[in-house]
Design an enzyme around this catalytic site. Structure first.
Site, mmCIF file in Angstrom:
data_model
loop_
_atom_site.group_PDB
_atom_site.id
_atom_site.type_symbol
_atom_site.label_atom_id
_atom_site.label_comp_id
_atom_site.label_asym_id
_atom_site.label_seq_id
_atom_site.Cartn_x
_atom_site.Cartn_y
_atom_site.Cartn_z
ATOM 1 N N ASP A 96 5.685 -1.646 -2.594
ATOM 2 C CA ASP A 96 4.545 -1.827 -1.848
ATOM 3 C C ASP A 96 4.208 -0.504 -1.041
ATOM 4 O O ASP A 96 5.149 0.203 -1.096
ATOM 5 C CB ASP A 96 4.508 -3.071 -1.124
ATOM 6 C CG ASP A 96 3.297 -3.537 -0.733
ATOM 7 O OD1 ASP A 96 2.284 -2.766 -0.591
ATOM 8 O OD2 ASP A 96 3.101 -4.760 -0.205
HETATM 9 C C1 BGC Z 1 -0.468 -4.602 0.002
HETATM 10 C C2 BGC Z 1 -0.248 -4.586 -1.538
HETATM 11 C C3 BGC Z 1 -1.285 -3.619 -2.094
HETATM 12 C C4 BGC Z 1 -0.920 -1.930 -1.719
HETATM 13 C C5 BGC Z 1 -1.796 -1.150 -2.238
HETATM 14 C C6 BGC Z 1 -0.314 -2.987 0.520
HETATM 15 O O1 BGC Z 1 -0.489 -2.556 1.772
HETATM 16 O O2 BGC Z 1 0.628 -5.101 0.678
HETATM 17 O O3 BGC Z 1 -0.527 -5.827 -1.905
HETATM 18 O O4 BGC Z 1 -1.369 -3.758 -3.472
HETATM 19 O O5 BGC Z 1 -0.953 -1.998 -0.213
HETATM 20 O O6 BGC Z 1 -3.044 -0.997 -1.671
#
Ligand code: BGC
Length: 735
Positions: free
Chosen positions: A265
């Site tokens: 993430d």
């Molecule tokens: C989120 C993810 C997301 C990623 C990219 C993160 O803050 O938890 O679910 O895909 O950002 O935007």
């Protein structure tokens, strides 16, 4: 590219190039004249870190991405194409209702079709991978990201996970087909259970609970062929998932057989330092690759340290090679070595994005996911009579939710537009009543919105109350602000802002025929709303066609199709409250005599305000008793369970017939009941139909005390009815 050539390519890459494949940065860094600012600069990334990055995220547009691809490939030593990723969560520009609402449709086949459209739009705009679906089971509506989940049922979440993945990747998972994108199932695992609903908080889940509740949607996503998986941010039982080898290597890759790409993430590898398990970025990189993270999203850890970690012998090069092999394989499956644009072009975009078919499907999806929680004879509206539409959501275009990052607000149909354009709103009047928020400050993605008190506050209110007095019926469009749900938007009090409630009370005092339409990213505490409303309709955040779809339902063109997929709590003190909780000793019987030493609260009810599966329609349905094809079932056998459903109402509507199973006795404690089947029956007034379900051995399987997944002999009850409280059941024994 042939597998052999791909192997050859991998062999010919330098270590630096290989590490590059494992680095993901925001797309803006690779644009011409990119100036590195914002979170990237904060993360310490430089242009040099980005030079060989194998994938980018967060930007879209065929022309823009083509230019980046061309420039990048030309400069890349092996001319390997970039992977373009982004969060397309419930649509690209045609936004469907938020996933929580899609879950409430109880219609995976419609969701699959919708996500096929989302994929077609995203692919036409140059994207290859979406960070979706989020298959985290949820129970705590204080957590802002429940908006991105399908709800509290492992079975329903699993069906939605499959629908999403089939929609994105196609039935046969052939990713090279233009118009398809690769899915990334997230977050592995337990992110949906942050303690106390506070964002990014750790989660504490027993292995039994993980297997029984949190894994089934993930397993469904893997079996459906998700190309990628994102390990979760948070720590699970004391270990951050990003650095949890038992979760990533043993469970995900070993037990569940996942062979695709894992992507951390956002900055999660770097966050191992804040979580206190890594001393610095170097150790974080080492922990993450050893645990099994293939791509480091937006932290400097891999870019800066992986090469040195390998050269110093602290990390085996084999781990890098395996990760890069998976990444190259994904690029190859997408056909990027042959067509690095994956069929995208400005023309394809013009043809696909926001096309009529997609907008029409989104409009239908609104009606099919709208939950009618209460209706005391006020809906559908009578177009001959005067209706006052009041509230801050009457003219709002802010109804797509916080993940709609590619939408253009101008494309969103407001409630007023939906009503005036549906041809039935001739006797409708519109008033703002108040703002969504007052005297509040909310933070979004780099934006801060400050809401003061409007100077004409009293006048807006007075005007609304006067209109309500004159009208036959009032539709009050209220709710929380879009920035109050989504990531980093946990709330302690999950209610409609106080000044909007004041509007509701003032309006209800002069006209009891109030239909409250609740815009929200979560099941709110609607206790007070219930008291002042004759009808309650919940569209959550209905997306681009929200206003049109809601108008269809208000005026009876379509019957509302949504069913509660995450319980609406009676109050925050009950949270978490969900239909499939374990049986307890001393169960409470609300219909029995006053009892003390039972499992209950002294001051509030046990049951939620609106339970799982519940939702009214404009029809009225009766159920025959459940018929079972036998009262015993042996190994490998199947029983048939059926009911006859009759629409005794005056309007055509679709009933979402639900099957629940209760395991009466097992070696481990079982949920009171679990959803295991559903069927949508569209019935005309007076029409009857049979809903037939197969009860299979697979449906009876549980995790036993030894950690085996099997069906245990004993008694079971099958319930078939309109929601999770149904008592329409029949029993059988499994031998
Ligand atoms: C989120 C993810 C997301 C990623 C990219 C993160 O803050 O938890 O679910 O895909 O950002 O935007």
């Amino acid at each position: 590219m042939r597998e052999q050539d791909l192997r050859e390519l991998l062999r010919s890459m330098s270590l630096e190039e290989k590490v590059g494949q494992m680095v993901q940065v925001t797309g803006a860094f690779l644009e011409e004249d990119a100036v590195i600012t914002g979170p990237a600069a904060d993360a310490g990334l430089t242009a040099d870190d980005c030079r060989l990055a194998g994938s980018i995220l967060g930007i879209a547009g065929a022309k823009r991405l083509r230019e980046i691809q061309d420039r990048y490939m030309e400069a890349h030593p092996h001319h390997i194409p970039l992977l373009m990723m982004a969060d397309v969560i419930h649509g690209y520009k045609t936004e469907f209702p938020i996933p929580l609402a899609l879950g409430a449709s109880f219609r995976p086949e419609a969701v699959e079709r919708a996500m096929g459209m989302a994929a077609a739009e995203a692919a036409s705009a140059g994207l290859h991978v979406t960070f979706s679906p989020m298959t985290d089971l949820v129970r705590d509506p204080r957590w802002g990201r429940v908006l991105e989940s399908f709800g509290e049922s492992p079975w329903l979440d699993a069906r939605m996970a499959e629908a999403y993945i089939r929609g994105y990747q196609g039935e046969d998972n052939d990713l090279a087909v233009p118009g398809r994108i690769a899915a990334c199932d997230k977050h592995f695992v337990g992110y949906g259970a942050p303690v106390a609903g506070r964002e990014y908080n750790h989660s504490e889940l027993s292995e039994h609970t993980i297997r029984e509740y949190y894994l089934p949607p993930k397993i469904a996503a893997i079996q459906a062929g998700t190309a990628c998986v994102m390990p979760a941010f948070q720590s699970l039982n004391g270990i951050p998932c990003t650095a949890y080898g038992k979760i990533q290597r043993d469970l995900l890759r070993g037990d569940l057989g996942f062979e695709g790409v894992t992507i951390s993430d956002w900055s999660a590898v770097g966050e191992l330092v804040a979580q206190g398990v890594a001393e610095d970025a170097r150790e974080a990189a080492k922990l993450a690759i050893q645990a099994g993270v293939d791509i480091d999203m937006m932290s400097v850890c891999y870019a800066r340290n992986l090469k040195d970690l390998v050269e110093s012998g602290e990390v085996e090069e084999r781990l890098v090679d395996e990760a890069v092999w998976r990444i190259l394989t994904l690029k190859n499956r997408l056909g990027l070595f042959e067509d690095p644009y994956h069929g995208s072009s400005p023309e394809a975009e013009r043809r696909t994005v926001l096309c009529r078919e997609h907008r029409e499907a989104a409009r239908e999806m609104v009606a099919d996911s709208l939950i009618l929680l209460k209706n005391e004879g006020v809906l559908p509206l009578n177009p001959e009579k005067k209706t006052a539409f009041i509230g801050p959501y009457v003219d709002s275009r802010d109804t797509c939710g916080s993940w709609a990052i590619f939408q253009d607000r101008a494309d969103t149909v407001t409630l007023r537009e939906g009503v005036t354009e549906c041809g039935l709103g001739e006797n409708a009047e519109f008033f703002q009543g108040c703002q969504v928020l007052e005297n509040t400050r909310v933070l979004g993605f780099g934006v801060e919105e400050v809401f003061g008190e409007p100077e004409n506050r009293e006048e807006l209110l007075r005007e609304a109350v006067e209109a309500a007095r004159r009208a036959d019926t009032v539709v009050l469009a209220l709710g929380e602000h879009t920035l109050q749900s989504g990531e980093a938007s946990s709330r302690g009090e999950i209610v409609i802002p106080a000044h909007q409630m004041e509007l509701l009370r003032r309006v209800a005092a002069v006209n009891p025929r109030v239909v409250t339409v609740v815009y929200a990213g979560r099941p709110l505490d609607l206790r007070e709303v219930e008291r002042y409303s004759a009808a309650i309709l919940v569209p959550f955040l209905p997306g681009t066609m929200g206003g049109a779809g809601i108008a269809d339902v208000l005026y009876g063109r379509r019957s509302p199709g949504g069913r509660v997929s995450m319980s609406f709590p009676w109050g925050t003190g009950q949270i978490p409250v969900y239909h499939n909780d374990y049986s307890t000793g001393r169960p409470y019987d609300p219909a029995g005599a006053e009892q003390k030493f039972v499992s209950r609260y002294l001051d509030i009810p046990n049951e939620p305000l609106y339970p799982f599966g519940f939702g009214l329609t404009y029809g009225s349905f009766t159920y025959s008793p459940v018929r079972l094809s036998g009262d015993e079932m042996g190994a490998g056998e199947t029983l048939t369970a059926s009911v006859t459903v009759t629409n005794t109402g005056a309007m055509e509507a679709t009933e979402k017939v639900q099957l629940y199973l209760r395991d009466e006795k097992a070696t481990t404690v079982r949920p009171r009941r679990e959803l295991k089947g559903m069927k949508a029956l569209r019935l005309k007034p007076g029409e009857s139909r049979e809903a037939v379900f197969a009860v299979t051995e697979e449906m009876l399987k549980i995790w036993d005390r030894e950690g085996r997944f099997l069906a245990e002999p004993g008694a079971f009850t099958v319930y078939i009815g309109p929601d999770s409280r149904t008592e329409n059941g029949a029993g059988f024994r499994y031998r």
